[in-house]
Design a protein around this motif. Structure first.
Motif, PDB file in Angstrom:
ATOM      1  N   GLY A  46       0.823  -1.211   0.000  1.00  0.00           N
ATOM      2  CA  GLY A  46       0.000   0.000   0.000  1.00  0.00           C
ATOM      3  C   GLY A  46       0.852   1.254   0.000  1.00  0.00           C
ATOM      4  O   GLY A  46       0.481   2.275  -0.611  1.00  0.00           O
ATOM      5  N   ILE A  47       1.987   1.171   0.684  1.00  0.00           N
ATOM      6  CA  ILE A  47       2.901   2.331   0.690  1.00  0.00           C
ATOM      7  C   ILE A  47       3.480   2.514  -0.720  1.00  0.00           C
ATOM      8  O   ILE A  47       3.523   3.623  -1.254  1.00  0.00           O
ATOM      9  CB  ILE A  47       4.031   2.126   1.737  1.00  0.00           C
ATOM     10  CG1 ILE A  47       3.427   2.129   3.145  1.00  0.00           C
ATOM     11  CG2 ILE A  47       5.098   3.198   1.598  1.00  0.00           C
ATOM     12  CD1 ILE A  47       4.372   1.700   4.237  1.00  0.00           C
ATOM     13  N   ILE A  48       3.887   1.386  -1.319  1.00  0.00           N
ATOM     14  CA  ILE A  48       4.443   1.450  -2.688  1.00  0.00           C
ATOM     15  C   ILE A  48       3.379   1.960  -3.665  1.00  0.00           C
ATOM     16  O   ILE A  48       3.667   2.800  -4.528  1.00  0.00           O
ATOM     17  CB  ILE A  48       4.962   0.048  -3.108  1.00  0.00           C
ATOM     18  CG1 ILE A  48       6.180  -0.318  -2.252  1.00  0.00           C
ATOM     19  CG2 ILE A  48       5.312   0.005  -4.596  1.00  0.00           C
ATOM     20  CD1 ILE A  48       6.627  -1.752  -2.381  1.00  0.00           C
ATOM     21  N   ALA A  49       2.131   1.471  -3.485  1.00  0.00           N
ATOM     22  CA  ALA A  49       1.049   1.857  -4.401  1.00  0.00           C
ATOM     23  C   ALA A  49       0.802   3.368  -4.375  1.00  0.00           C
ATOM     24  O   ALA A  49       0.425   3.958  -5.388  1.00  0.00           O
ATOM     25  CB  ALA A  49      -0.225   1.105  -4.048  1.00  0.00           C
ATOM     26  N   GLY A  50       1.027   3.957  -3.219  1.00  0.00           N
ATOM     27  CA  GLY A  50       0.839   5.400  -3.101  1.00  0.00           C
ATOM     28  C   GLY A  50       1.853   6.195  -3.910  1.00  0.00           C
ATOM     29  O   GLY A  50       1.620   7.344  -4.272  1.00  0.00           O
ATOM     30  N   PHE A  51       3.007   5.560  -4.165  1.00  0.00           N
ATOM     31  CA  PHE A  51       4.055   6.240  -4.958  1.00  0.00           C
ATOM     32  C   PHE A  51       4.178   5.614  -6.344  1.00  0.00           C
ATOM     33  O   PHE A  51       5.245   5.674  -6.955  1.00  0.00           O
ATOM     34  CB  PHE A  51       5.403   6.127  -4.213  1.00  0.00           C
ATOM     35  CG  PHE A  51       5.427   6.872  -2.910  1.00  0.00           C
ATOM     36  CD1 PHE A  51       5.484   8.257  -2.883  1.00  0.00           C
ATOM     37  CD2 PHE A  51       5.383   6.188  -1.698  1.00  0.00           C
ATOM     38  CE1 PHE A  51       5.511   8.942  -1.671  1.00  0.00           C
ATOM     39  CE2 PHE A  51       5.399   6.869  -0.485  1.00  0.00           C
ATOM     40  CZ  PHE A  51       5.453   8.245  -0.466  1.00  0.00           C
TER      41      PHE A  51
END
Lengths: 278, 304
Positions: A198-203
């Motif tokens: 989810g953190i990666i998806a945000g970027f």
């Protein structure tokens, strides 16, 4: 009594008996107490004139209180968001596997409740726990700074609730994992993977160009498209907590995306649980 | 239940494990029904099918006139699983209160206290379940099964871990429930327990019902009678009259199709000077019935 509420009560009672959850509540209380007792803030005409922590003066230029408190609230929002989700993953990882453990699940399934009541009740119980803990911490923070600085804002509370939305998506995956394997470790691992993803998806827009144009980039974009954009949600929570303009284009769409992911994951879990033999 | 089949399928395996292979069984309402059989016979799968915990691959199950999937039907069932896992940090009263709520009943603290007294846990009601012995947990499980006075009690090894005195108490409770009109479904490895509590028995092996019926019919030795005569009876004379000598002193066995034939045989024995002191139908115990049923079936299976 509604069976979903009954199961939620069952989960909450289990949670209340866990020492580390009680320790967490005590920990939040201690942190809030220390901040409340050690922080001195002097406000003159709506501006922060001086502040002292443990008697030591904090050097800062004279600014209006809301501006001065922005970094504090932003930091608190990020701590609540990531720290809360991380603690939630660890603390709640064994609720569902424990409820589905041999000897307990047979007993529960033989009671006059529907199978989906069990999962919905577990989810509700965990979310009540998450929302309760978050509101306890953020309300305490708002109260302390409100009383000391005279600056009242609901931003941190809203930011806390946004963290709960993020956790709901993560816990939905953990609950679904529990219907596949009754392992607390695997549930926690699934939650952790969703959190990092989810953190990666945000970027995703910043990261995508790092992949070679073609299949790998398309695959990355396709995978991250369905994931909840937790880092974007955390950024938005930070903005709301500090009353600064939102950096995300549409908070509504962001929240909707996270909720759709959560409901999708839950739907898979419900479907799996309905057809499973114990 | 009719034509009940259950095949557990595993991922990446074409052939599943057949736990039930077409079972037909009907349990009369108000009876105390015992389920016996060797390990792996399918007893637990069978019980879970009754409760809707396991979904059959084929066949139909009707419980108390409805489907086990129906919560209204399950509200009338009390169940004690084989390895009941209880929340260790709760007290017995809190656990029963939760079970009462989840059964859709109104909170009944005095009723739950009476249940705890009935299973012999009144003194430990306020203690955390984590500190209970295995037998105490089993008693609490039984109390939970009795919440709401169910019409059907399904008990899987209810006396497991309970001391002999406790077993007597449990047996008394079960008999009281049967007298009250509750249908009892008992799965126990303790055949003596089944024999004392149940009036009907089904023998399961390899996922099938091999025999089923009234306990006395299954255990009956046909037309054979056991007779004991007072010391001094003439064995040779009695043998001539059809009395075969038994294992103990003065004990004989005789075949008699009906009461008239039996009395005629006894009259002939008396005429030879034998004095009757005991007479009973020559039956076999449940263990012998089980072994007599399962062993030939197993042999046939091997032969096939």
């Amino acid at each position: 009594m509604n069976p979903v509420l009954g199961i939620a009560g069952y989960v909450l009672r289990e949670a209340m008996s866990r020492k580390f959850i009680l320790a967490f509540v005590v920990g939040i209380t201690l942190v809030l107490s220390v901040v409340a007792l050690s922080l001195r803030i002097e406000v003159v005409d709506g501006a922060l004139a001086a502040s002292r922590l443990f008697g030591n003066e904090l050097r800062a230029s004279i600014r209006s209180v809301d501006v001065a408190l922005r970094p504090v609230y932003t930091a608190a929002a990020f701590i609540v968001f990531y720290g809360g989700i991380l603690f939630g993953i660890v603390a709640c990882s064994d609720f569902a596997p424990s409820l589905l453990s041999p000897g307990r699940i047979e007993h529960l399934l033989a009671l006059p409740i529907q199978r989906w009541h069990l999962l919905a009740g577990t989810f509700l119980g965990v979310m009540v726990l998450a929302v309760g803990g978050t509101l306890y911490g953020t309300t305490g923070l708002v109260l302390i700074f409100g009383v000391k600085a005279g600056y009242w804002t609901a931003g941190p509370l809203i930011a806390g609730l946004m963290a709960c939305v993020g956790f709901a998506a993560v816990y939905a995956v953990m609950l679904t994992t529990a219907t596949l394997v009754r392992s607390a470790a695997l549930c926690a691992a699934a939650g952790f993977v969703v959190m990092v993803s989810g953190i990666i998806a945000g970027f995703r827009q910043q990261i995508a160009p790092m992949f070679e144009d073609g299949f790998s980039r398309s695959a990355f974009e396709a995978v991250t498209l369905i994931l909840p954009r937790l880092s974007s949600l955390a950024q938005a929570a930070g903005n709301i907590a500090s009353s600064t303009p939102l950096e995300v284009n549409s908070l509504g769409m962001l929240l909707m995306g996270v909720l759709v992911f959560g409901f999708g994951a839950l739907a898979v879990g419900f479907w799996r649980f309905e057809g499973k033999d114990y | 239940m009719r034509g009940l089949r259950k095949t557990y399928r595993r991922l990446f395996r074409k052939v599943g494990n057949e736990a039930l292979r077409g079972m037909d069984l009907s349990v009369p309402e108000g009876s105390a029904f015992g389920l016996i059989g060797p390990n792996g016979a399918g007893k637990t799968t069978f019980i879970k099918s009754i409760l809707g915990i396991v979904q059959p691959t084929e066949g139909t199950v009707r419980v108390l006139g409805g489907s086990p999937e129906d919560p209204r039907i399950r509200a009338r069932i009390g169940y004690l699983p084989e390895r009941l896992h209880l929340p260790g940090s709760w007290t017995a009263t809190a656990f029963l209160a939760t079970v009462t709520r989840l059964k859709g009943l109104k909170a009944d603290a005095p009723g739950n206290r009476r249940l705890l007294e009935r299973v012999g846990l009144a003194d430990a009601a306020g203690r955390k379940i984590g500190g209970y012995s295995k037998g105490m947990r089993q008693r609490l499980g039984l109390a939970a099964a009795l919440v709401g006075s169910p019409s059907l009690l399904v008990l899987d090894e209810p006396t497991d871990g309970i001391d002999p005195m406790g077993r007597l108490e449990v047996r008394r409770i079960l008999l009281e429930e049967v007298q009250r009109g509750t249908t009892l479904f008992l799965n126990s490895h303790l055949l003596a327990e089944t024999e004392r509590v149940c009036d009907r028995v089904a023998i399961l092996a390899d996922g099938r019902v091999l025999r089923e019926g009234r306990l006395e019919d299954l255990a009956r030795g046909g037309a054979r009678w056991m007779v004991r005569f007072a010391p001094g009876a003439d064995a040779e004379a009695l043998a001539e009259e059809g009395f075969a000598r038994g294992s103990a002193d003065g004990v004989y066995r005789v075949e008699a199709e009906d009461a008239a034939a039996l009395n005629a045989a006894l009259d002939r024995a008396r005429s030879k000077g034998a004095l009757l002191v005991e007479l009973r139908r020559d039956g076999t115990d449940l263990e012998s019935v089980l072994l007599g049923t399962v062993a030939p079936a197993g042999a046939a299976g091997v032969a096939a």
